[in-house]
Design a protein around this motif. Structure first.
Motif, PDB file in Angstrom:
ATOM      1  N   THR A  68       0.799  -1.226   0.000  1.00 20.83           N
ATOM      2  CA  THR A  68       0.000   0.000   0.000  1.00 20.83           C
ATOM      3  C   THR A  68       0.832   1.276   0.000  1.00 20.83           C
ATOM      4  O   THR A  68       0.648   2.143  -0.862  1.00 20.83           O
ATOM      5  N   PRO A  69       1.782   1.466   0.941  1.00 20.25           N
ATOM      6  CA  PRO A  69       2.568   2.701   0.913  1.00 20.25           C
ATOM      7  C   PRO A  69       3.449   2.808  -0.323  1.00 20.25           C
ATOM      8  O   PRO A  69       3.754   3.912  -0.786  1.00 20.25           O
ATOM      9  N   LEU A  70       3.843   1.659  -0.876  1.00 16.47           N
ATOM     10  CA  LEU A  70       4.678   1.661  -2.082  1.00 16.47           C
ATOM     11  C   LEU A  70       3.877   2.125  -3.296  1.00 16.47           C
ATOM     12  O   LEU A  70       4.409   2.820  -4.171  1.00 16.47           O
ATOM     13  N   VAL A  71       2.608   1.745  -3.364  1.00 20.55           N
ATOM     14  CA  VAL A  71       1.754   2.182  -4.469  1.00 20.55           C
ATOM     15  C   VAL A  71       1.610   3.700  -4.449  1.00 20.55           C
ATOM     16  O   VAL A  71       1.775   4.368  -5.478  1.00 20.55           O
ATOM     17  N   PHE A  72       1.316   4.247  -3.269  1.00 24.88           N
ATOM     18  CA  PHE A  72       1.198   5.705  -3.147  1.00 24.88           C
ATOM     19  C   PHE A  72       2.515   6.384  -3.516  1.00 24.88           C
ATOM     20  O   PHE A  72       2.529   7.401  -4.212  1.00 24.88           O
ATOM     21  N   ALA A  73       3.622   5.834  -3.043  1.00 20.61           N
ATOM     22  CA  ALA A  73       4.943   6.412  -3.325  1.00 20.61           C
ATOM     23  C   ALA A  73       5.256   6.367  -4.816  1.00 20.61           C
ATOM     24  O   ALA A  73       5.773   7.329  -5.393  1.00 20.61           O
ATOM     25  N   ALA A  74       4.948   5.234  -5.457  1.00 22.82           N
ATOM     26  CA  ALA A  74       5.209   5.091  -6.891  1.00 22.82           C
ATOM     27  C   ALA A  74       4.380   6.075  -7.704  1.00 22.82           C
ATOM     28  O   ALA A  74       4.880   6.706  -8.646  1.00 22.82           O
TER      29      ALA A  74
ATOM     30  N   THR B 223      -5.695   0.998   1.850  1.00 21.10           N
ATOM     31  CA  THR B 223      -5.337   0.031   0.811  1.00 21.10           C
ATOM     32  C   THR B 223      -6.303   0.139  -0.358  1.00 21.10           C
ATOM     33  O   THR B 223      -5.899   0.132  -1.532  1.00 21.10           O
ATOM     34  N   TYR B 224      -7.590   0.267  -0.044  1.00 23.05           N
ATOM     35  CA  TYR B 224      -8.582   0.425  -1.108  1.00 23.05           C
ATOM     36  C   TYR B 224      -8.446   1.788  -1.784  1.00 23.05           C
ATOM     37  O   TYR B 224      -8.673   1.909  -2.999  1.00 23.05           O
ATOM     38  N   LEU B 225      -8.054   2.803  -1.020  1.00 27.58           N
ATOM     39  CA  LEU B 225      -7.805   4.121  -1.607  1.00 27.58           C
ATOM     40  C   LEU B 225      -6.611   4.077  -2.560  1.00 27.58           C
ATOM     41  O   LEU B 225      -6.582   4.791  -3.565  1.00 27.58           O
ATOM     42  N   ALA B 226      -5.625   3.229  -2.246  1.00 29.29           N
ATOM     43  CA  ALA B 226      -4.461   3.084  -3.125  1.00 29.29           C
ATOM     44  C   ALA B 226      -4.887   2.512  -4.474  1.00 29.29           C
ATOM     45  O   ALA B 226      -4.407   2.946  -5.532  1.00 29.29           O
ATOM     46  N   VAL B 227      -5.792   1.532  -4.447  1.00 29.10           N
ATOM     47  CA  VAL B 227      -6.312   0.955  -5.695  1.00 29.10           C
ATOM     48  C   VAL B 227      -7.065   2.026  -6.487  1.00 29.10           C
ATOM     49  O   VAL B 227      -6.894   2.159  -7.707  1.00 29.10           O
ATOM     50  N   LEU B 228      -7.890   2.803  -5.784  1.00 26.75           N
ATOM     51  CA  LEU B 228      -8.624   3.889  -6.435  1.00 26.75           C
ATOM     52  C   LEU B 228      -7.667   4.933  -7.005  1.00 26.75           C
ATOM     53  O   LEU B 228      -7.894   5.467  -8.101  1.00 26.75           O
ATOM     54  N   ALA B 229      -6.599   5.216  -6.274  1.00 31.31           N
ATOM     55  CA  ALA B 229      -5.622   6.220  -6.719  1.00 31.31           C
ATOM     56  C   ALA B 229      -4.965   5.821  -8.034  1.00 31.31           C
ATOM     57  O   ALA B 229      -4.655   6.683  -8.861  1.00 31.31           O
ATOM     58  N   VAL B 230      -4.755   4.522  -8.241  1.00 33.65           N
ATOM     59  CA  VAL B 230      -4.163   4.050  -9.507  1.00 33.65           C
ATOM     60  C   VAL B 230      -5.055   4.459 -10.674  1.00 33.65           C
ATOM     61  O   VAL B 230      -4.585   5.000 -11.686  1.00 33.65           O
ATOM     62  N   PHE B 231      -6.349   4.217 -10.532  1.00 29.63           N
ATOM     63  CA  PHE B 231      -7.282   4.595 -11.591  1.00 29.63           C
ATOM     64  C   PHE B 231      -7.347   6.109 -11.763  1.00 29.63           C
ATOM     65  O   PHE B 231      -7.351   6.622 -12.895  1.00 29.63           O
ATOM     66  N   LEU B 232      -7.393   6.844 -10.651  1.00 27.90           N
ATOM     67  CA  LEU B 232      -7.503   8.301 -10.728  1.00 27.90           C
ATOM     68  C   LEU B 232      -6.280   8.925 -11.395  1.00 27.90           C
ATOM     69  O   LEU B 232      -6.412   9.863 -12.184  1.00 27.90           O
ATOM     70  N   VAL B 233      -5.097   8.406 -11.082  1.00 32.15           N
ATOM     71  CA  VAL B 233      -3.882   8.933 -11.704  1.00 32.15           C
ATOM     72  C   VAL B 233      -3.873   8.611 -13.193  1.00 32.15           C
ATOM     73  O   VAL B 233      -3.500   9.457 -14.023  1.00 32.15           O
ATOM     74  N   TRP B 234      -4.265   7.387 -13.548  1.00 30.20           N
ATOM     75  CA  TRP B 234      -4.369   7.036 -14.974  1.00 30.20           C
ATOM     76  C   TRP B 234      -5.344   7.961 -15.686  1.00 30.20           C
ATOM     77  O   TRP B 234      -5.059   8.471 -16.782  1.00 30.20           O
TER      78      TRP B 234
END
Length: 310
Positions: A17-23, A152-163
């Protein structure tokens, strides 16, 4: 040695989770043409900020907002030094990371009288976990997907939002344009500095979420140097994925599993702890080497094809 593989996978997702946000934070800046090595220090400051805000505000949600605000402030600080102050970005980020390492301990000492952690002085707050209806009752899948931290679920959402931001919005188009050719972007009226500030602001919010996870989900307190290189691993993850949000998240997941493996082996074997703690970073080095070799071979084939046509 026996391993509960379902629990291991769930732990790998949690550790990612923190790695996804960092990436994603590093990716946003990279798309704007700025390699932000300060992600490490930004996450560390946000982790402390989340704990301080939660303690004095008396709420986990105030702590979460506080972590985001601290991340935003640190991002704007680096942006001001680099974009307005014209300081070298690499040197600024290195200096900021060093400052964050000592500065967070100094602030912690001023507020708590402790130099190791806030656990004995500040009340602990934890971001709630989410049990997903129906899915939580499914064997295996329920144990893996349900019951994770809200972040963790926000990290998944963040991937879509950034895309979506990068591919489907005007700001995303301008971010990519500045990153690819700042002079050309400037010639059509795009403010490079403004885009830079926007990139660092988004980066700061994502670092704030990463830091809040570290101090209010991974553990429920702040401790000295608790980020422990995860910002740099996030940088490596987005670099491996060539700046693609989904690929960056998958690379982060890979590193999350290596982190979980390190923890599992520490608990179940007699291997030296120092060696086991090296596993995530060794995996990072090997992954970068492999992806670099693949990229070089791909580039070589393209060059050979162009030469053959010529």
């Amino acid at each position: 040695m026996t391993i509960d593989w379902i629990a291991f996978i769930a732990e790998g997702i949690r550790m990612a989770t923190p790695l996804v946000f960092a990436a994603l934070a590093a990716l946003i800046c990279n798309k704007a043409g700025m390699f932000n090595m300060g992600v490490e220090g930004m996450i560390l400051c946000s982790a402390l900020g989340a704990v301080i805000f939660a303690h004095y505000g008396g709420s986990v949600w105030i702590g979460l907002i506080g972590g985001i605000l601290v991340g935003l402030a640190t991002g704007l600080f680096i942006a001001f030094a680099s974009l307005t102050g014209k300081a070298d970005l690499y040197l600024t980020c290195i200096a900021f990371n060093l400052m964050a390492t000592g500065g967070t301990v100094f602030v912690m000492y001023l507020l708590t009288g402790e130099k190791a952690s806030t656990s004995g002085a500040f009340r602990s707050y934890s971001v709630p976990t989410v049990n997903i209806p129906v899915i939580q009752d499914i064997p295996v899948i329920g144990r893996i997907i349900s019951g994770q931290s809200l972040l963790t679920y926000l990290a998944v959402l963040a991937v879509f939002l950034v895309w979506f931001l990068l591919r489907k919005t005007r700001i995303g188009l301008r971010l990519r344009a500045v990153g690819e050719n700042p002079k050309a972007a400037e010639s059509v009226g795009i403010s490079v500095n403004k885009i830079g500030y926007i990139a660092f602001s988004i980066c700061g919010v994502l670092c704030g979420l990463s830091g809040a996870f570290m101090s209010m989900s991974w553990v429920t307190f702040f401790m000295k140097n608790m980020v422990d290189g995860r910002g740099y691993i996030g940088l490596s993850a987005q670099n491996m994925a060539r700046g693609e949000p989904v690929g960056s998240a998958l690379a982060s997941l890979l590193f999350g599993f290596t982190d979980a493996l390190s923890t599992t082996l520490q608990n179940q074997t007699n291997f030296p702890t120092e060696f086991l703690e090296m596993i995530p970073y060794l995996a990072t080095i090997f992954a970068i080497i492999i992806t670099s070799i693949i990229a070089i071979n791909k580039r070589r084939k393209i060059e050979q094809g162009m030469a053959a046509k010529g």
